[in-house]
Motif scaffolding. Sequence first.
Motif, mmCIF file in Angstrom:
data_model
loop_
_atom_site.group_PDB
_atom_site.id
_atom_site.type_symbol
_atom_site.label_atom_id
_atom_site.label_comp_id
_atom_site.label_asym_id
_atom_site.label_seq_id
_atom_site.Cartn_x
_atom_site.Cartn_y
_atom_site.Cartn_z
ATOM 1 N N ASP A 149 -65.715 -93.355 -70.644
ATOM 2 C CA ASP A 149 -65.599 -94.739 -71.112
ATOM 3 C C ASP A 149 -66.946 -95.279 -71.581
ATOM 4 O O ASP A 149 -67.023 -96.056 -72.535
ATOM 5 N N LEU A 150 -68.028 -94.856 -70.918
ATOM 6 C CA LEU A 150 -69.363 -95.269 -71.348
ATOM 7 C C LEU A 150 -69.685 -94.700 -72.728
ATOM 8 O O LEU A 150 -70.257 -95.390 -73.581
ATOM 9 N N THR A 151 -69.324 -93.448 -72.930
ATOM 10 C CA THR A 151 -69.589 -92.801 -74.222
ATOM 11 C C THR A 151 -68.858 -93.524 -75.348
ATOM 12 O O THR A 151 -69.428 -93.777 -76.418
ATOM 13 N N ILE A 152 -67.596 -93.869 -75.124
ATOM 14 C CA ILE A 152 -66.812 -94.548 -76.157
ATOM 15 C C ILE A 152 -67.380 -95.937 -76.440
ATOM 16 O O ILE A 152 -67.542 -96.339 -77.602
ATOM 17 N N ALA A 153 -67.707 -96.678 -75.386
ATOM 18 C CA ALA A 153 -68.242 -98.024 -75.569
ATOM 19 C C ALA A 153 -69.575 -97.995 -76.311
ATOM 20 O O ALA A 153 -69.825 -98.819 -77.213
ATOM 21 N N ALA A 154 -70.435 -97.051 -75.940
ATOM 22 C CA ALA A 154 -71.734 -96.946 -76.607
ATOM 23 C C ALA A 154 -71.574 -96.497 -78.057
ATOM 24 O O ALA A 154 -72.260 -96.993 -78.959
ATOM 25 N N PHE A 155 -70.661 -95.558 -78.279
ATOM 26 C CA PHE A 155 -70.413 -95.098 -79.653
ATOM 27 C C PHE A 155 -69.940 -96.256 -80.522
ATOM 28 O O PHE A 155 -70.349 -96.392 -81.686
ATOM 29 N N ALA A 156 -69.078 -97.103 -79.981
ATOM 30 C CA ALA A 156 -68.588 -98.254 -80.748
ATOM 31 C C ALA A 156 -69.722 -99.188 -81.152
ATOM 32 O O ALA A 156 -69.674 -99.812 -82.210
ATOM 33 N N LYS A 157 -70.764 -99.258 -80.321
ATOM 34 C CA LYS A 157 -71.903 -100.128 -80.616
ATOM 35 C C LYS A 157 -72.777 -99.583 -81.750
ATOM 36 O O LYS A 157 -73.351 -100.340 -82.529
ATOM 37 N N VAL A 158 -72.876 -98.246 -81.824
ATOM 38 C CA VAL A 158 -73.810 -97.654 -82.785
ATOM 39 C C VAL A 158 -73.123 -97.123 -84.031
ATOM 40 O O VAL A 158 -73.792 -96.803 -85.019
ATOM 41 N N ALA A 159 -71.803 -97.016 -84.025
ATOM 42 C CA ALA A 159 -71.094 -96.340 -85.114
ATOM 43 C C ALA A 159 -71.329 -96.993 -86.467
ATOM 44 O O ALA A 159 -71.348 -96.307 -87.508
ATOM 45 N N ALA A 160 -71.517 -98.319 -86.470
ATOM 46 C CA ALA A 160 -71.689 -99.014 -87.746
ATOM 47 C C ALA A 160 -72.976 -98.638 -88.460
ATOM 48 O O ALA A 160 -73.112 -98.880 -89.670
ATOM 49 N N GLN A 161 -73.921 -98.023 -87.747
ATOM 50 C CA GLN A 161 -75.195 -97.667 -88.359
ATOM 51 C C GLN A 161 -75.056 -96.547 -89.388
ATOM 52 O O GLN A 161 -75.910 -96.393 -90.258
ATOM 53 N N ASP A 162 -73.997 -95.746 -89.261
ATOM 54 C CA ASP A 162 -73.780 -94.661 -90.219
ATOM 55 C C ASP A 162 -72.287 -94.360 -90.262
ATOM 56 O O ASP A 162 -71.711 -93.917 -89.264
ATOM 57 N N PRO A 163 -71.625 -94.575 -91.399
ATOM 58 C CA PRO A 163 -70.176 -94.332 -91.486
ATOM 59 C C PRO A 163 -69.793 -92.868 -91.311
ATOM 60 O O PRO A 163 -68.606 -92.561 -91.137
ATOM 61 N N HIS A 164 -70.766 -91.964 -91.339
ATOM 62 C CA HIS A 164 -70.466 -90.535 -91.176
ATOM 63 C C HIS A 164 -70.470 -90.106 -89.710
ATOM 64 O O HIS A 164 -70.084 -88.966 -89.404
ATOM 65 N N LEU A 165 -70.893 -90.975 -88.810
ATOM 66 C CA LEU A 165 -70.881 -90.629 -87.388
ATOM 67 C C LEU A 165 -69.444 -90.487 -86.897
ATOM 68 O O LEU A 165 -68.575 -91.307 -87.203
ATOM 69 N N HIS A 166 -69.211 -89.442 -86.091
ATOM 70 C CA HIS A 166 -67.871 -89.199 -85.559
ATOM 71 C C HIS A 166 -68.008 -88.628 -84.145
ATOM 72 O O HIS A 166 -68.866 -87.778 -83.892
ATOM 73 N N LEU A 167 -67.178 -89.094 -83.250
ATOM 74 C CA LEU A 167 -67.207 -88.646 -81.859
ATOM 75 C C LEU A 167 -66.008 -87.749 -81.585
ATOM 76 O O LEU A 167 -64.863 -88.131 -81.861
ATOM 77 N N MET A 168 -66.249 -86.565 -81.045
ATOM 78 C CA MET A 168 -65.159 -85.678 -80.631
ATOM 79 C C MET A 168 -65.148 -85.604 -79.110
ATOM 80 O O MET A 168 -66.136 -85.197 -78.491
ATOM 81 N N MET A 169 -64.014 -85.989 -78.505
ATOM 82 C CA MET A 169 -63.840 -85.955 -77.055
ATOM 83 C C MET A 169 -62.943 -84.768 -76.724
ATOM 84 O O MET A 169 -61.712 -84.871 -76.704
ATOM 85 N N ALA A 170 -63.555 -83.622 -76.475
ATOM 86 C CA ALA A 170 -62.812 -82.380 -76.255
ATOM 87 C C ALA A 170 -62.802 -82.025 -74.777
ATOM 88 O O ALA A 170 -63.843 -82.023 -74.125
ATOM 89 N N GLY A 171 -61.608 -81.720 -74.259
ATOM 90 C CA GLY A 171 -61.516 -81.305 -72.875
ATOM 91 C C GLY A 171 -60.151 -81.600 -72.304
ATOM 92 O O GLY A 171 -59.391 -82.414 -72.844
#
Length: 384
Positions: A219-241
């Motif tokens: 949940d921390l990873t998702i929340a933090a990613f949401a904060k920084v994602a706007a800095q680059d539209p090419h950023l993508h998070l893969m949650m594998a497991g």
Amino acid sequence: MKTLHVISSVDPKGGGPMEGVRQFGLQLKKMGHILEVVSLDTPDAPFLKDFPLTVHALGPSTGHYKYNTKLKPWLQEHAGKYDAVIVNGLWQYHGFATWRALSDASVPYFVFTHGMLDPWFKHTYPLKHLKKWLYWPWAEYRLLRDARAVLFTCEEERIQARKSFWLYKVNEAVINYGTKTPPSNAIELRAVFAAKFPNLQGKRILLFLSRIQEKKGCDLTIAAFAKVAAQDPHLHLMMAGPDESGWVAALQVQAAALGVADRISWPGMLSGDMKWGAFYSAEAFVLSSHQENFGIAVAEALGCGLPVLISDKVNIWREIVEDGAGIANPDTQEGTEATLNAWISKCAQEREAMAEQASATFKARYTIEAMTDSISSTIQRFLR
């Protein structure tokens, strides 16, 4: 040397302990030694077919504790055939059964706690800790007290283990830990990954690859990613497991509420070429864990030349940061956000330098060869 590893299960979904036994055993076989495993799995469990070592599966077993009436007599009958017995993990019946069978036997046993004495569990699950306290004096305390040695994978784990229970008496030994060197055919593995996930081509992938559970700070990873994602539209998070507790649905709701649902992939558990393809296709590895004894996936990421963006609750964070192979901050949303921001703010040359250092750190610290030499020499030293 002939050793027997006692473990609750060799199911790959169990993560690090099982993988450590697997890799250690394969390396010992190359060196001419013998390593066998006794587990509480059912003999017809499908994952046993692909396990590369001899497994004596004594299941079925009862409940989460995996109580099994066969294990104690099996150990009493067969343990004498081995130079040493190694217990992997705590809080299930296989450890207590080993103590009951071997505390007065001539064959010595050792214990790998695999981070299961970390005080994080005490603070996070106080009711479970109370139950463990009721169990501790007559079971796990005796298992550890009478072991020839209790093995820790780093100095931080050894120090933290002393803080969970005041009744604590063990012979401590810190060993190197590691994993198999990843495959080197990165180009082919990227192609395998690209064929499966063509929509991710051209993306800057931040890869989480571990069990999806509360301890991992997903949940921390998702929340933090949401904060920084706007800095680059090419950023993508893969949650594998694998989704061990049915948490994925709630995490997906969280991602949707934060407006990043379309920038997060949920491929489930990745294995084989697909797993290595994910590592080689990613830009960095992320793990905002609240407690991580060692982290096999962290070492694998380093071995693939992947900088690791981790919390300071991953016990090997100090070595990684000192080497310049990754970034670490506290296991909070603010800390995770600071880590991702620090990575994104680096220029391409700085990211490449950290990637090169990641490979160097793996080779210097976390190879299976270094692990095998360390464990073998430690066991032989205590045997003498």
